[in-house]
Scaffold this motif. Structure first.
Motif, PDB file in Angstrom:
ATOM      1  N   PHE A 178       7.790   1.205 -10.553  1.00  0.00           N
ATOM      2  CA  PHE A 178       6.994   0.406  -9.621  1.00  0.00           C
ATOM      3  C   PHE A 178       7.105   1.052  -8.248  1.00  0.00           C
ATOM      4  O   PHE A 178       8.202   1.136  -7.683  1.00  0.00           O
ATOM      5  N   SER A 179       5.986   1.493  -7.711  1.00  0.00           N
ATOM      6  CA  SER A 179       6.031   2.291  -6.476  1.00  0.00           C
ATOM      7  C   SER A 179       6.398   1.475  -5.248  1.00  0.00           C
ATOM      8  O   SER A 179       6.884   2.038  -4.259  1.00  0.00           O
ATOM      9  N   GLY A 180       6.192   0.126  -5.276  1.00  0.00           N
ATOM     10  CA  GLY A 180       6.261  -0.595  -4.016  1.00  0.00           C
ATOM     11  C   GLY A 180       5.242  -0.002  -3.061  1.00  0.00           C
ATOM     12  O   GLY A 180       4.161   0.427  -3.471  1.00  0.00           O
ATOM     13  N   ASP A 181       5.558   0.038  -1.769  1.00  0.00           N
ATOM     14  CA  ASP A 181       4.694   0.700  -0.793  1.00  0.00           C
ATOM     15  C   ASP A 181       5.293   2.047  -0.447  1.00  0.00           C
ATOM     16  O   ASP A 181       6.467   2.126  -0.056  1.00  0.00           O
ATOM     17  N   LEU A 182       4.500   3.097  -0.580  1.00  0.00           N
ATOM     18  CA  LEU A 182       4.959   4.453  -0.291  1.00  0.00           C
ATOM     19  C   LEU A 182       4.558   4.849   1.119  1.00  0.00           C
ATOM     20  O   LEU A 182       3.447   4.571   1.565  1.00  0.00           O
ATOM     21  N   GLY A 183       5.457   5.497   1.829  1.00  0.00           N
ATOM     22  CA  GLY A 183       5.197   5.887   3.201  1.00  0.00           C
ATOM     23  C   GLY A 183       4.723   7.314   3.329  1.00  0.00           C
ATOM     24  O   GLY A 183       4.809   8.116   2.386  1.00  0.00           O
ATOM     25  N   PRO A 184       4.218   7.681   4.511  1.00  0.00           N
ATOM     26  CA  PRO A 184       3.806   9.057   4.772  1.00  0.00           C
ATOM     27  C   PRO A 184       5.027   9.945   4.980  1.00  0.00           C
ATOM     28  O   PRO A 184       6.125   9.459   5.298  1.00  0.00           O
ATOM     29  N   ALA A 185       4.839  11.230   4.849  1.00  0.00           N
ATOM     30  CA  ALA A 185       5.966  12.164   4.974  1.00  0.00           C
ATOM     31  C   ALA A 185       6.450  12.308   6.409  1.00  0.00           C
ATOM     32  O   ALA A 185       7.551  12.799   6.645  1.00  0.00           O
ATOM     33  N   THR A 207      -3.194   1.181  -1.286  1.00  0.00           N
ATOM     34  CA  THR A 207      -3.669   0.622  -0.025  1.00  0.00           C
ATOM     35  C   THR A 207      -4.680   1.527   0.659  1.00  0.00           C
ATOM     36  O   THR A 207      -5.760   1.087   1.071  1.00  0.00           O
ATOM     37  N   TYR A 208      -4.330   2.793   0.806  1.00  0.00           N
ATOM     38  CA  TYR A 208      -5.231   3.761   1.441  1.00  0.00           C
ATOM     39  C   TYR A 208      -5.707   4.805   0.430  1.00  0.00           C
ATOM     40  O   TYR A 208      -5.807   5.982   0.743  1.00  0.00           O
ATOM     41  N   GLY A 209      -5.999   4.328  -0.764  1.00  0.00           N
ATOM     42  CA  GLY A 209      -6.456   5.237  -1.810  1.00  0.00           C
ATOM     43  C   GLY A 209      -7.828   5.814  -1.585  1.00  0.00           C
ATOM     44  O   GLY A 209      -8.242   6.736  -2.289  1.00  0.00           O
ATOM     45  N   ASP A 210      -8.553   5.290  -0.586  1.00  0.00           N
ATOM     46  CA  ASP A 210      -9.914   5.774  -0.341  1.00  0.00           C
ATOM     47  C   ASP A 210     -10.047   6.516   0.985  1.00  0.00           C
ATOM     48  O   ASP A 210     -11.156   6.729   1.461  1.00  0.00           O
ATOM     49  N   ARG A 211      -8.932   6.911   1.603  1.00  0.00           N
ATOM     50  CA  ARG A 211      -9.059   7.579   2.907  1.00  0.00           C
ATOM     51  C   ARG A 211      -7.880   8.509   3.168  1.00  0.00           C
ATOM     52  O   ARG A 211      -6.838   8.426   2.516  1.00  0.00           O
ATOM     53  N   LEU A 212      -8.081   9.366   4.156  1.00  0.00           N
ATOM     54  CA  LEU A 212      -7.047  10.275   4.632  1.00  0.00           C
ATOM     55  C   LEU A 212      -6.695   9.880   6.061  1.00  0.00           C
ATOM     56  O   LEU A 212      -7.574   9.557   6.861  1.00  0.00           O
ATOM     57  N   HIS A 213      -5.410   9.914   6.382  1.00  0.00           N
ATOM     58  CA  HIS A 213      -4.987   9.577   7.732  1.00  0.00           C
ATOM     59  C   HIS A 213      -5.319  10.716   8.696  1.00  0.00           C
ATOM     60  O   HIS A 213      -5.352  11.888   8.292  1.00  0.00           O
ATOM     61  N   PRO A 214      -5.538  10.403   9.973  1.00  0.00           N
ATOM     62  CA  PRO A 214      -5.698  11.465  10.966  1.00  0.00           C
ATOM     63  C   PRO A 214      -4.415  12.271  11.106  1.00  0.00           C
ATOM     64  O   PRO A 214      -3.324  11.809  10.742  1.00  0.00           O
ATOM     65  N   ASP A 215      -4.546  13.472  11.635  1.00  0.00           N
ATOM     66  CA  ASP A 215      -3.398  14.347  11.827  1.00  0.00           C
ATOM     67  C   ASP A 215      -2.353  13.646  12.688  1.00  0.00           C
ATOM     68  O   ASP A 215      -2.650  13.144  13.771  1.00  0.00           O
ATOM     69  N   ARG A 216      -1.109  13.608  12.198  1.00  0.00           N
ATOM     70  CA  ARG A 216      -0.048  12.891  12.898  1.00  0.00           C
ATOM     71  C   ARG A 216       0.833  13.804  13.737  1.00  0.00           C
ATOM     72  O   ARG A 216       1.739  13.329  14.428  1.00  0.00           O
ATOM     73  N   LEU A 422      -4.721   3.895  19.066  1.00  0.00           N
ATOM     74  CA  LEU A 422      -3.980   5.133  18.836  1.00  0.00           C
ATOM     75  C   LEU A 422      -3.656   5.233  17.355  1.00  0.00           C
ATOM     76  O   LEU A 422      -2.871   4.441  16.831  1.00  0.00           O
ATOM     77  N   GLY A 423      -4.304   6.173  16.670  1.00  0.00           N
ATOM     78  CA  GLY A 423      -4.110   6.339  15.242  1.00  0.00           C
ATOM     79  C   GLY A 423      -2.822   7.081  14.919  1.00  0.00           C
ATOM     80  O   GLY A 423      -2.099   7.551  15.794  1.00  0.00           O
ATOM     81  N   GLY A 424      -2.545   7.183  13.622  1.00  0.00           N
ATOM     82  CA  GLY A 424      -1.400   7.955  13.166  1.00  0.00           C
ATOM     83  C   GLY A 424      -0.143   7.147  12.941  1.00  0.00           C
ATOM     84  O   GLY A 424       0.916   7.722  12.690  1.00  0.00           O
ATOM     85  N   TYR A 425      -0.214   5.816  13.027  1.00  0.00           N
ATOM     86  CA  TYR A 425       0.979   4.994  12.862  1.00  0.00           C
ATOM     87  C   TYR A 425       0.992   4.202  11.559  1.00  0.00           C
ATOM     88  O   TYR A 425       1.805   3.289  11.415  1.00  0.00           O
ATOM     89  N   SER A 426       0.134   4.525  10.631  1.00  0.00           N
ATOM     90  CA  SER A 426       0.154   3.795   9.371  1.00  0.00           C
ATOM     91  C   SER A 426       1.462   4.033   8.638  1.00  0.00           C
ATOM     92  O   SER A 426       1.974   5.155   8.586  1.00  0.00           O
ATOM     93  N   GLY A 427       2.016   2.976   8.049  1.00  0.00           N
ATOM     94  CA  GLY A 427       3.245   3.086   7.267  1.00  0.00           C
ATOM     95  C   GLY A 427       3.011   3.423   5.810  1.00  0.00           C
ATOM     96  O   GLY A 427       3.963   3.530   5.043  1.00  0.00           O
ATOM     97  N   HIS A 428       1.737   3.589   5.427  1.00  0.00           N
ATOM     98  CA  HIS A 428       1.398   3.865   4.030  1.00  0.00           C
ATOM     99  C   HIS A 428       0.960   5.313   3.840  1.00  0.00           C
ATOM    100  O   HIS A 428       0.323   5.905   4.716  1.00  0.00           O
ATOM    101  N   ALA A 429       1.274   5.861   2.688  1.00  0.00           N
ATOM    102  CA  ALA A 429       0.720   7.154   2.297  1.00  0.00           C
ATOM    103  C   ALA A 429      -0.789   7.029   2.137  1.00  0.00           C
ATOM    104  O   ALA A 429      -1.297   5.983   1.739  1.00  0.00           O
ATOM    105  N   ASP A 430      -1.505   8.097   2.471  1.00  0.00           N
ATOM    106  CA  ASP A 430      -2.953   8.100   2.265  1.00  0.00           C
ATOM    107  C   ASP A 430      -3.270   8.622   0.867  1.00  0.00           C
ATOM    108  O   ASP A 430      -2.367   8.805   0.032  1.00  0.00           O
ATOM    109  N   GLN A 431      -4.550   8.834   0.598  1.00  0.00           N
ATOM    110  CA  GLN A 431      -4.947   9.256  -0.753  1.00  0.00           C
ATOM    111  C   GLN A 431      -4.231  10.537  -1.164  1.00  0.00           C
ATOM    112  O   GLN A 431      -3.716  10.651  -2.284  1.00  0.00           O
ATOM    113  N   ALA A 432      -4.181  11.516  -0.271  1.00  0.00           N
ATOM    114  CA  ALA A 432      -3.525  12.787  -0.598  1.00  0.00           C
ATOM    115  C   ALA A 432      -2.043  12.574  -0.890  1.00  0.00           C
ATOM    116  O   ALA A 432      -1.488  13.175  -1.821  1.00  0.00           O
TER     117      ALA A 432
END
Length: 482
Positions: A178-185, A207-216, A422-432
């Motif tokens: 069970f993945s729970g919520d996965l975070g970005p690297a 959660t963000y299976g349909d998008r890519l986050h902006p460059d962090r 201000l983007g780039g603060y999502s706690g979830h992994a994006d599609q990639a």
């Protein structure tokens, strides 16, 4: 064999309310998370929906992390009679009572006797597990399930759960993850998530299976530039932020900005930009106005051994990324009102971080009432604003021309303050990131079940996974939870 099998009691049709039951046999099961439904169609704010499934055969509750959409229905679970263990990581064991005390007071009762009785029961049931170690749960003779928590990179203490189930007469075990919520690297405080070594079945968030986050990579530079610009008018920079996770990330990065600014000030006098702006960075107050955020931040500080290596190195340099000297913590309501009035009436620059993150309640509302009508001030959004919330209305004013008003506590207030997102603060992994999590496994899962996402996100992620494994000899079966 009819077992194991999975029932979804939340988090299947939307993003919140995660609650999944792993049935090991006809009379034994595990519950993974017990979250609160939030947003449109959910219970009223603060209300906790009753448990509508049988809890008598649940051997253990396993918590992936302590956000309310994963743990907010635990009070209802206890009210339904559950008295089994609540397994979670060691950091989550420290954070869970803080979060659920707030939820209990908001949704059930503020009576001190009831609150204390509830917290005492909760603490008796919590069992803290170290990461990366198997913990056996003997269900009955011949049937054994062991669980292991691995870092998920979403929040301090967040984990994905590996369940290894072994049946009599069956040589190979079944590994269910069970993945729970996965975070970005790129979370500056947390160690990055690593893929499981094996998963026969994978229950995967989307959660963000349909998008890519902006460059962090330039996130902190953009934060610094936004602060410079906001403070140029000797106003207050208001940052609505949720108490758990987002606030600590912000403090960590603001401390680094202040550290560099102060070093430059010490060696060169004021920076050239500061000469123009009239900002004394060494005396700039960073105001944390949220009692819960303060308690969570202290827990983060105490749990620094779970930070990523780069963050721990700052402590070795004598720095305190979450407790630096310019941080001002506001506790009482009277003190809060004093600070609001002071910042409204003076021209001293300041940064305020207050909850809640969508401006629908909490202390940030009083700051907004006092300052939205003054163009000296600025509101900075660092998180998603749900449709229909005051935060979404204010955010829509960014770059807007003309007369705009927002309803705060039943009164309309004109928005003249500057607004920035201000983007780039999502706690979830994006599609990639989600695809990489699956692709990083040595063996392709037999079955992937997509949960915790809107329908569009789930279908987009399913398509991305099918494309990723299109040329593989073994391809996973992908289904969407209903």
């Amino acid at each position: 064999m009819d077992f194991p099998k999975i029932s979804h009691h939340g988090g299947a049709r939307g993003v919140t309310g995660s609650c999944h039951q792993l049935h090991l046999d006809a009379s034994h099961s595990l519950l993974i998370d017990c979250g609160l439904e939030q947003g449109a169609g959910a219970e009223q704010d603060g209300e906790i929906a009753p448990i509508r499934f049988d809890v008598t055969n649940i051997q253990a509750l396993i918590v992936t992390h302590v956000h309310l959409d994963h743990v907010g229905r635990i009070p209802a679970l206890l009210a339904a009679g559950y008295r089994g263990p609540i397994f979670c990581s060691e950091p989550s064991a420290r954070l869970l009572p803080l979060v659920l005390e707030d939820a209990y007071k908001l949704g059930i009762s503020t009576d001190p006797v009831q609150v204390d009785r509830y917290l005492a029961l909760l603490r008796r049931l919590i069992v803290a597990l170290p990461f990366e170690q198997w913990h056996p749960l003997v269900v009955q003779e011949g049937v054994v399930c062991s669980i292991r928590l691995q870092r998920a990179g979403h929040l301090l203490g967040s984990a994905y759960v590996e369940c290894d189930v072994r049946y009599p007469g069956v040589q190979a075990s079944k590994r269910i993850v069970f993945s729970g919520d996965l975070g970005p690297a790129s979370n500056p405080l947390l160690r990055a998530v690593r893929s499981p070594e094996r998963a026969d079945w994978l229950i995967l968030e989307s959660t963000y299976g349909d998008r890519l986050h902006p460059d962090r990579t330039d996130r902190q530079l953009r934060l610094e530039a936004a602060i410079d610009r906001a403070l140029a008018d000797n106003g207050t920079l208001l940052i609505p932020a949720f108490s758990l996770g987002r606030t600590q990330e912000l403090l960590y990065e603001i401390e680094d900005v202040l550290h560099r600014k102060n070093l430059l000030n010490d060696s060169n006098g004021k920076e050239q930009g500061d000469l123009d702006l009239g900002v004394d960075w060494a005396r700039l107050p960073i105001i944390l106005d949220s009692p819960l955020a303060q308690r969570v931040t202290q827990a983060y500080r105490d749990l620094h051994e779970y930070w990523r290596c780069e963050a721990r190195e700052r402590l070795g340099q004598g720095r305190d990324p979450l407790g630096f000297g310019q941080l001002v913590c506001v506790d009482t309501h009277a003190r809060h009102q004093q600070v609001v009035n002071y910042l409204k009436s003076t021209g001293r620059p300041a940064i305020v971080i207050a909850g809640n993150g969508m401006c629908s309640g909490g202390r940030i509302v009083n700051y907004l009432k006092a300052m939205l009508g003054d163009s000296r001030h600025e509101v900075m959004f660092v998180g998603y604003q749900a449709k229909g919330t005051p935060g979404a209305v204010i955010q829509a004013c960014e770059n807007a021309q003309g007369f705009v008003q927002v309803d705060l506590d039943g009164q309309f207030h004109e928005v003249r303050a500057k607004v920035i997102s201000l983007g780039g603060y999502s706690g979830h992994a994006d599609q990639a990131g989600l695809v990489d999590y699956v692709a990083g496994m040595p063996y392709v899962p037999q079955k992937i079940i997509l949960v915790h996402g809107e329908k569009r996100a789930k279908f987009a992620l399913a398509d991305a996974l099918m494309r990723r494994f299109a040329n593989e000899q073994v391809r996973p079966g992908i289904s969407i939870a209903q």
